[in-house]
Each structure stands twice: as structure tokens, then as C-alpha cells.
Design an enzyme around this catalytic site. Structure first.
Site, PDB file in Angstrom:
ATOM      1  N   CYS A  94       0.799  -1.219   0.000  1.00  0.00           N
ATOM      2  CA  CYS A  94       0.000   0.000   0.000  1.00  0.00           C
ATOM      3  C   CYS A  94       0.834   1.273   0.000  1.00  0.00           C
ATOM      4  O   CYS A  94       1.426   1.597  -1.018  1.00  0.00           O
ATOM      5  CB  CYS A  94      -0.987  -0.036   1.149  1.00  0.00           C
ATOM      6  SG  CYS A  94      -2.388   1.042   0.856  1.00  0.00           S
ATOM      7  N   HIS A 195      -3.660  -5.693   2.261  1.00  0.00           N
ATOM      8  CA  HIS A 195      -3.319  -5.883   3.679  1.00  0.00           C
ATOM      9  C   HIS A 195      -3.954  -7.200   4.132  1.00  0.00           C
ATOM     10  O   HIS A 195      -4.422  -7.990   3.306  1.00  0.00           O
ATOM     11  CB  HIS A 195      -3.940  -4.746   4.510  1.00  0.00           C
ATOM     12  CG  HIS A 195      -3.430  -3.383   4.200  1.00  0.00           C
ATOM     13  ND1 HIS A 195      -2.238  -2.894   4.694  1.00  0.00           N
ATOM     14  CD2 HIS A 195      -3.962  -2.394   3.441  1.00  0.00           C
ATOM     15  CE1 HIS A 195      -2.077  -1.648   4.260  1.00  0.00           C
ATOM     16  NE2 HIS A 195      -3.096  -1.320   3.510  1.00  0.00           N
TER      17      HIS A 195
HETATM   18  N1  GLN Z   1      -1.983   6.828   2.723  1.00  0.00           N
HETATM   19  C1  GLN Z   1      -2.128   5.999   1.521  1.00  0.00           C
HETATM   20  C2  GLN Z   1      -3.550   6.068   0.963  1.00  0.00           C
HETATM   21  O1  GLN Z   1      -4.460   6.466   1.663  1.00  0.00           O
HETATM   22  C3  GLN Z   1      -1.768   4.567   1.854  1.00  0.00           C
HETATM   23  C4  GLN Z   1      -2.741   3.918   2.831  1.00  0.00           C
HETATM   24  C5  GLN Z   1      -2.276   2.545   3.281  1.00  0.00           C
HETATM   25  O2  GLN Z   1      -1.075   2.262   3.336  1.00  0.00           O
HETATM   26  N2  GLN Z   1      -3.258   1.672   3.637  1.00  0.00           N
HETATM   27  O3  GLN Z   1      -3.765   5.684  -0.184  1.00  0.00           O
END
Ligand code: GLN
EC number: 6.3.5.13
Length: 245
Positions: A94, A195
């Protein structure tokens, strides 16, 4: 008994929705294969000795955390890309995946230059892409399903049509909710929005990384592991996603 070393980048900052569980999964599986696994945390200003690591992992993070790690990661970037080109196994989840591109623009308009490893960019939107996700992904010539959970405001777009996704979306959003791609695959690197943590319910993805580590180190793994439980968990999640639950 050889010890395989995994560099766990910024664990106190980049670790969302169970991402640390990927380290627990790899430690266990490497042990079941008859070898030791050392997870070495790498934080701000820590020197990253690539000669002593067999894999690199970095989890997800909020826009704020991404900004906090970016400058430190930049210092390590040149050598990191050389190692990735040389086949270093790496998993970026992510927010970590987003930083591999040319830029990350938050939904408030703040722009972070990415590491520029790949010609892709991410545009943040206030409305987040959230939910369980099911992919089809080809690893080692086999097409298999991958399950996980996604929660991101960023929409990632490939600016080079030669780039290969980690998988194609069967159910869920993926890179941007539009083009059906999810993540990126390059040599032994996987970038993904999944995730969950990703690896325990997708043992073939864990083994892809472990086999790449073992091969680079010239060590042999024992017989394939009995993944009856892991595959049952995978199927349970897959059935729930297909049923729209
Ligand atoms: N901050 C990034 C987004 O909102 C990554 C979020 C995350 O790592 N789940 O896309």
C-alpha cells in the site's frame, strides 16, 4: 542451518491492518522449511547493509507516515533499486508500494515525489477504496487466486504500459478501481494494496518470496509444506468475497 535475513522497514510507522503479520508468517514458514529467519528492523538513519539481507519488507502507512519515511528511504534508494534489479525479493504494501512510483499526491493536494523506481503515479481522493479483495495472479507460471483487504485513498496509474501488475481484480478495487490491475510485479518484487496480512492466507505468495531468498543464497528447502489450514482459510475468504459478504 542457514539464517535468512529480512529487513523490516520502519515497523513503527509503516504497519497498517496487520501488515506485521507478514513477518510472522515468513518467520514461521522459513522455520518449517528447516532454516532460521532473522527479521531485522530498519528505522530512520539506520544503515541498510544489503550484503546481509535476503529480503526487504515495508508495510502500509497513512499520508503523514509516508511523508515521515520518504526522505530517509530516498537516502537508501539507489542501492535498493540496484538490489531489486539483481533479484532481491521485496514486498511493498500500500503506502510503501505507492512510494515506488514517480509521485504520490494526497487527497489534500500535498505532493510527495516517489522513489521513481517505476513509471507509475498515485492520486489521492477523499473517498477511500475499502473492502475485501480477490485477485487472479500469476506467480512462477501458475495462475492462482489471492485474497486480502484494501483501504486506500490513493489511485495508482501505470504510465508505462510495459509494467506488469501483481494481479487482476476479480472482486474489489485494486490500483484505482478502473483498469482492473492490482499492484505491480517486477522480478522478485511485489507491490500491492493487499493488507490482511497478505501472506498467511496466500501461502503460495509467501513461498514465492521464500524460494527466491533460498535460491539467491544457494540453499535448499525441505519438502513442500502442508498448507491444508492455510488453503482452507484462503477458500473461506474467497467464498465470502464471491458471495459479496
Ligand atoms: N496513505 C495511503 C492512501 O491512503 C496509503 C494507505 C495505506 O497504506 N493503507 O492511499
Amino acid at each position: 542451518m542457514e539464517s535468512l535475513v529480512i529487513a523490516y522497514m520502519y515497523p513503527n510507522l509503516m504497519n497498517l491492518y496487520g501488515d506485521r503479520g507478514n513477518m510472522v508468517c515468513l518467520e514461521k514458514r522459513i522455520g518449517w522449511y528447516g532454516h532460521q529467519c532473522e527479521v531485522r528492523t530498519v528505522n530512520h538513519n539506520d544503515r541498510l547493509d544489503f550484503q546481509r539481507i535476503d529480503m526487504l519488507f515495508m508495510g502500509g502507512g497513512s499520508d503523514r507516515e509516508q511523508g515521515l519515511v520518504y526522505n530517509d528511504l530516498l537516502v537508501k534508494a539507489d542501492k535498493l533499486m540496484q538490489e531489486i534489479e539483481d533479484g532481491l525479493p521485496a514486498l511493498f504494501v500500500c503506502g510503501a508500494y505507492q512510494l515506488l512510483g514517480t509521485s504520490y499526491q494526497s487527497h489534500e493536494g500535498t505532493v510527495l515525489n516517489g522513489l521513481g523506481f517505476f513509471d507509475l503515479h498515485t492520486l489521492g481522493q477523499k473517498e477511500r477504496l475499502i473492502g475485501n479483495i480477490l485477485l487472479e495472479s500469476e506467480l512462477e507460471g501458475e495462475l492462482k487466486t489471492v485474497v486480502g483487504f484494501e483501504n486506500h485513498g490513493g489511485r495508482t496509474y501505470f504510465d508505462d504500459e510495459q509494467l506488469k501488475p501483481f494481479g487482476t481484480v476479480v472482486k474489489g478495487y485494486g490500483n484505482n478501481g478502473e483498469d482492473g490491475r492490482e499492484g505491480i510485479r517486477y522480478k522478485n518484487l511485489i507491490g500491492t494494496y493487499l493488507h490482511g496480512p497478505l501472506l498467511p492466507k496466500n501461502p503460495h505468495v509467501a513461498d514465492f518470496l521464500i524460494k527466491a531468498m533460498a535460491q539467491r543464497r544457494g540453499i535448499t528447502l525441505s519438502e513442500p509444506l502442508d498448507d491444508t489450514i492455510e488453503n482452507f482459510a484462503h477458500q473461506q475468504v474467497k467464498n465470502r468475497i464471491l458471495a459479496g459478504k
